[in-house]
Motif scaffolding. Structure first.
Motif, mmCIF file in Angstrom:
data_model
loop_
_atom_site.group_PDB
_atom_site.id
_atom_site.type_symbol
_atom_site.label_atom_id
_atom_site.label_comp_id
_atom_site.label_asym_id
_atom_site.label_seq_id
_atom_site.Cartn_x
_atom_site.Cartn_y
_atom_site.Cartn_z
ATOM 1 N N THR A 289 33.384 41.972 29.372
ATOM 2 C CA THR A 289 34.638 41.296 29.684
ATOM 3 C C THR A 289 34.654 39.885 29.107
ATOM 4 O O THR A 289 33.666 39.156 29.199
ATOM 5 N N GLN A 290 35.764 39.514 28.510
ATOM 6 C CA GLN A 290 35.959 38.162 28.013
ATOM 7 C C GLN A 290 37.408 37.762 28.268
ATOM 8 O O GLN A 290 38.331 38.452 27.837
ATOM 9 N N PHE A 291 37.598 36.658 29.001
ATOM 10 C CA PHE A 291 38.946 36.168 29.326
ATOM 11 C C PHE A 291 39.806 37.273 29.968
ATOM 12 O O PHE A 291 40.942 37.494 29.581
ATOM 13 N N GLU A 292 39.237 37.939 30.915
ATOM 14 C CA GLU A 292 39.932 38.997 31.662
ATOM 15 C C GLU A 292 40.256 40.231 30.833
ATOM 16 O O GLU A 292 40.982 41.114 31.295
ATOM 17 N N ASN A 293 39.715 40.323 29.640
ATOM 18 C CA ASN A 293 39.931 41.500 28.807
ATOM 19 C C ASN A 293 38.636 42.305 28.725
ATOM 20 O O ASN A 293 37.594 41.772 28.339
ATOM 21 N N ILE A 294 38.700 43.564 29.108
ATOM 22 C CA ILE A 294 37.537 44.435 28.997
ATOM 23 C C ILE A 294 37.536 45.025 27.584
ATOM 24 O O ILE A 294 38.423 45.804 27.221
ATOM 25 N N ASP A 295 36.541 44.629 26.803
ATOM 26 C CA ASP A 295 36.496 45.042 25.402
ATOM 27 C C ASP A 295 36.203 46.527 25.244
ATOM 28 O O ASP A 295 36.699 47.178 24.318
ATOM 29 N N ALA A 541 33.378 31.219 48.253
ATOM 30 C CA ALA A 541 34.086 31.413 46.984
ATOM 31 C C ALA A 541 33.510 32.592 46.217
ATOM 32 O O ALA A 541 32.291 32.764 46.145
ATOM 33 N N PRO A 542 34.353 33.430 45.611
ATOM 34 C CA PRO A 542 33.858 34.628 44.928
ATOM 35 C C PRO A 542 33.284 34.372 43.542
ATOM 36 O O PRO A 542 32.578 35.224 43.008
ATOM 37 N N GLU A 543 33.577 33.210 42.949
ATOM 38 C CA GLU A 543 33.130 32.962 41.575
ATOM 39 C C GLU A 543 31.641 32.644 41.568
ATOM 40 O O GLU A 543 31.189 31.701 42.206
ATOM 41 N N LYS A 549 34.027 27.062 33.007
ATOM 42 C CA LYS A 549 35.310 27.749 33.135
ATOM 43 C C LYS A 549 36.365 26.774 33.632
ATOM 44 O O LYS A 549 36.044 25.828 34.368
ATOM 45 N N PRO A 550 37.610 26.962 33.246
ATOM 46 C CA PRO A 550 38.653 26.005 33.654
ATOM 47 C C PRO A 550 38.932 26.069 35.147
ATOM 48 O O PRO A 550 38.920 27.139 35.751
ATOM 49 N N HIS A 551 39.194 24.898 35.748
ATOM 50 C CA HIS A 551 39.526 24.804 37.170
ATOM 51 C C HIS A 551 40.560 23.706 37.369
ATOM 52 O O HIS A 551 40.605 22.739 36.609
ATOM 53 N N TYR A 552 41.361 23.845 38.397
ATOM 54 C CA TYR A 552 42.293 22.792 38.761
ATOM 55 C C TYR A 552 41.554 21.672 39.474
ATOM 56 O O TYR A 552 40.671 21.919 40.290
ATOM 57 N N GLY A 553 41.937 20.445 39.165
ATOM 58 C CA GLY A 553 41.362 19.312 39.862
ATOM 59 C C GLY A 553 41.950 19.173 41.261
ATOM 60 O O GLY A 553 43.157 19.342 41.456
#
Length: 563
Positions: A289-295, A541-543, A549-553
């Motif tokens: 998986t990369q960026f929510e895409n399963i190759d 948190a599940p992550e 990885k990007p996150h909101y401040g």
């Protein structure tokens, strides 16, 4: 000199800022009350943590996947794992199957802690006669497989679903007890067994473990404050900031307390994984998986449609321990292919992308779910599971909140009779008490083998069960007919004792290596081809890997200043 002075001043200023920030205690965001201050009532804010996995576990980051989606064929025509999208929360899972050595640890503890309880030890023994076949010479495995050191790293087999559940509970208690004793929050091991300065006190205590006649540690009983005093308290217990706390065994006579769940020190309970968790972990699509895409999808825990390695160093080798065809369990002598005739050590072959070994082949593995052919129609799409049996811990003394214990020091659990929090009067009614006599001794209720506690049933039974006069089965999902149960589980082999196992074994064809395949067996039956591994719930948190990885401040809450 001027430059040196300037640098020193900056260092001192920075150090002062750090010290001043440490001296400021956190405040409640809603009341402004300072936390962890014994002078204002001792409100406690615990350190927020993301707990690490227990021993033997690896983290599995959850997500959405198509359960049953890896199956490319249904050769049995069962139609029992039809594709549907579900979400599995993050959890922890054993890196390997439970081995013979792991089970021998369990048997040793049982024999040492309860030396006179032959029934308990006998019930914990695997059925080694699962190896016995009328037309095979397997008797050496009957005698040697469990106990001979040559097999100590091989997966334990001959274990029923019920026995696996008991092991999970035992493992939870031993892990948490070891954490507490190693950290000094309970009496250290050497002191418990008379090897330290507190040995005499430990010998007189009743809250130890590992010695004959001592009460074993249990996580639920400990968290309820029922394991305290000489023989239990350690040298580094948690400070008690409550104004009602009494001087204790802390340094300088300061009040201390046992560890609480809120401290984040104890581990969540070990358990069998759900079927959805097991299938998700076996596929390990996170590796593709990369960026929510399963190759690329998977048919097995590894990539590709074949069962042989494509890497140069291992090219052609079988990727799992299974039966290639009739009469072919290991390959040709002189160049054995999968290196195993029966089971193989639990750390064999390449792990999948989650780092889990033998998620295909070696032994099938019990999961927690009760089997139904139509599970795919009835599952929730979030954390699907079938088999919930809700229970309440029985109170021995409602006025003090003490749990009743069995002879092994574990809380006695009764079927839950409500799907919501009871009122206090209903809670007392279950113990045979009136609301105006909470401090009185519990009064015995008339025996009612069909309905259990009559006083509790009077307020919590569904109307249909009351009117029918039939026994109420405490299944809170509501699909059971409380009136007519005469043929349930009688006209079919599938009933609530039928449990799912998955993964394929050393004696199965490649079809069963697919994580979507599923079979079932009665929970009190065992096989030479079925073992298990444990899982644990991940809280918070599940992550799993947030770095990079990007996150909101998010801004911190402002401190409240009273005028």
């Amino acid at each position: 000199m001027k430059i040196l002075f300037t640098k020193t001043a900056f260092v001192l200023l920075a150090l002062g800022a750090v010290l001043s920030s440490c001296s400021k205690r956190e405040q409640s965001q809603k009341t402004g009350i300072t936390y962890n201050d014994k002078n204002n009532g001792g409100y406690v804010r615990f350190r927020q943590t993301h707990p690490s996995p227990g021993p033997g576990l690896v983290p599995i980051e959850g997500g959405t996947f198509v359960m049953g989606g890896s199956a490319d064929q249904d050769v049995t025509y069962d139609y029992n794992n039809v594709r549907r999208r579900v979400t599995v929360p993050s959890f922890y899972m054993d890196e390997t199957e439970v081995s013979n050595q792991d089970w021998l640890d369990y048997l040793h503890w049982t024999a040492v802690t309860f030396p006179n309880d032959r029934e308990l030890y006998y019930d914990a023994l695997p059925d080694t006669m699962v190896w016995r076949k009328p037309l095979s010479y397997n008797e050496p495995y009957v005698d040697n497989y469990l106990r001979h050191p040559a097999f100590q790293d091989y997966p334990v087999v001959g274990v029923t679903w019920d026995q696996a559940q008991e092991y999970c509970q035992w493992r939870t208690d031993r892990t948490n007890e070891n954490i507490l004793r190693e950290s000094g929050r309970m009496l250290a091991w050497k002191d418990l067994n008379g090897g330290g300065k507190q040995g005499a006190a430990a010998a007189a205590g009743t809250a130890g473990t590992g010695t004959a006649g001592a009460q074993p540690f249990n996580t639920d009983i400990y968290l309820n404050g029922q394991i305290r005093g000489p023989g239990a308290d350690g040298k580094k217990m948690m400070p008690d900031l409550s104004p009602n706390a009494k001087a204790g065994a802390g340094k300088g006579g300061k009040p201390v307390r046992p560890v609480r769940m809120e401290d984040g020190i104890l581990k969540q309970g070990y358990r069998l994984p759900s079927e959805a968790e097991w299938e998700y972990a076996a596929l390990a699509l996170a590796g593709n998986t990369q960026f929510e895409n399963i190759d690329d999808g998977k048919m097995y825990p590894w990539n590709g449609l074949g069962v042989r390695s494509a890497k140069s160093k291992t090219r052609g080798l079988i990727l799992a321990n299974f039966k290639r065809g009739n009469g072919d369990n290991a390959g040709v002598g002189g160049y054995l292919n999968d290196k195993a005739d029966i089971t193989a050590p639990v750390r064999s072959y390449a792990p999948n992308d989650f780092g889990l070994y033998n998620m295909a082949g070696n032994v099938n593995e019990w999961v927690a779910d009760t089997y139904r052919q139509t599970s795919f129609e009835e599952f929730d799409d979030f954390n699907p599971f079938r088999g919930n049996e809700y229970t309440n811990k029985r109170l021995a003394d409602p006025s003090k909140g003490l749990y009743a214990k069995d002879k092994y020091g574990r809380p006695i659990k009764d079927p839950a009779k409500s799907n919501k929090k009871l009122t206090y009067s209903e809670l007392l009614a279950q113990q045979g008490l009136r609301p105006d006599s909470a401090n009185a001794a519990p009064q015995a209720q008339p025996a009612d083998p069909a309905n259990g506690n009559a006083a509790a049933n009077a307020t919590t039974l569904p109307l249909a069960a009351k009117n029918s006069g039939k026994p109420f089965n405490p299944d809170l999902r509501g699909e059971k007919d409380t009136v007519n149960m005469a043929l349930y589980g009688t006209t079919t082999l599938v009933n609530n004792h039928s449990k799912v196992y998955k993964g394929g074994s050393w004696n199965d064809m490649a079809y069963w290596l697919n994580p979507a395949t599923r079979r079932f067996m009665d929970q009190d039956e065992a096989s030479a081809e079925v073992g298990f591994r444990c899982a644990m719930t991940l809280v918070g948190a599940p992550e799993i890997h947030p770095v990079g990885k990007p996150h909101y401040g998010v801004k911190k809450a402002k401190a409240y200043k009273s005028r």
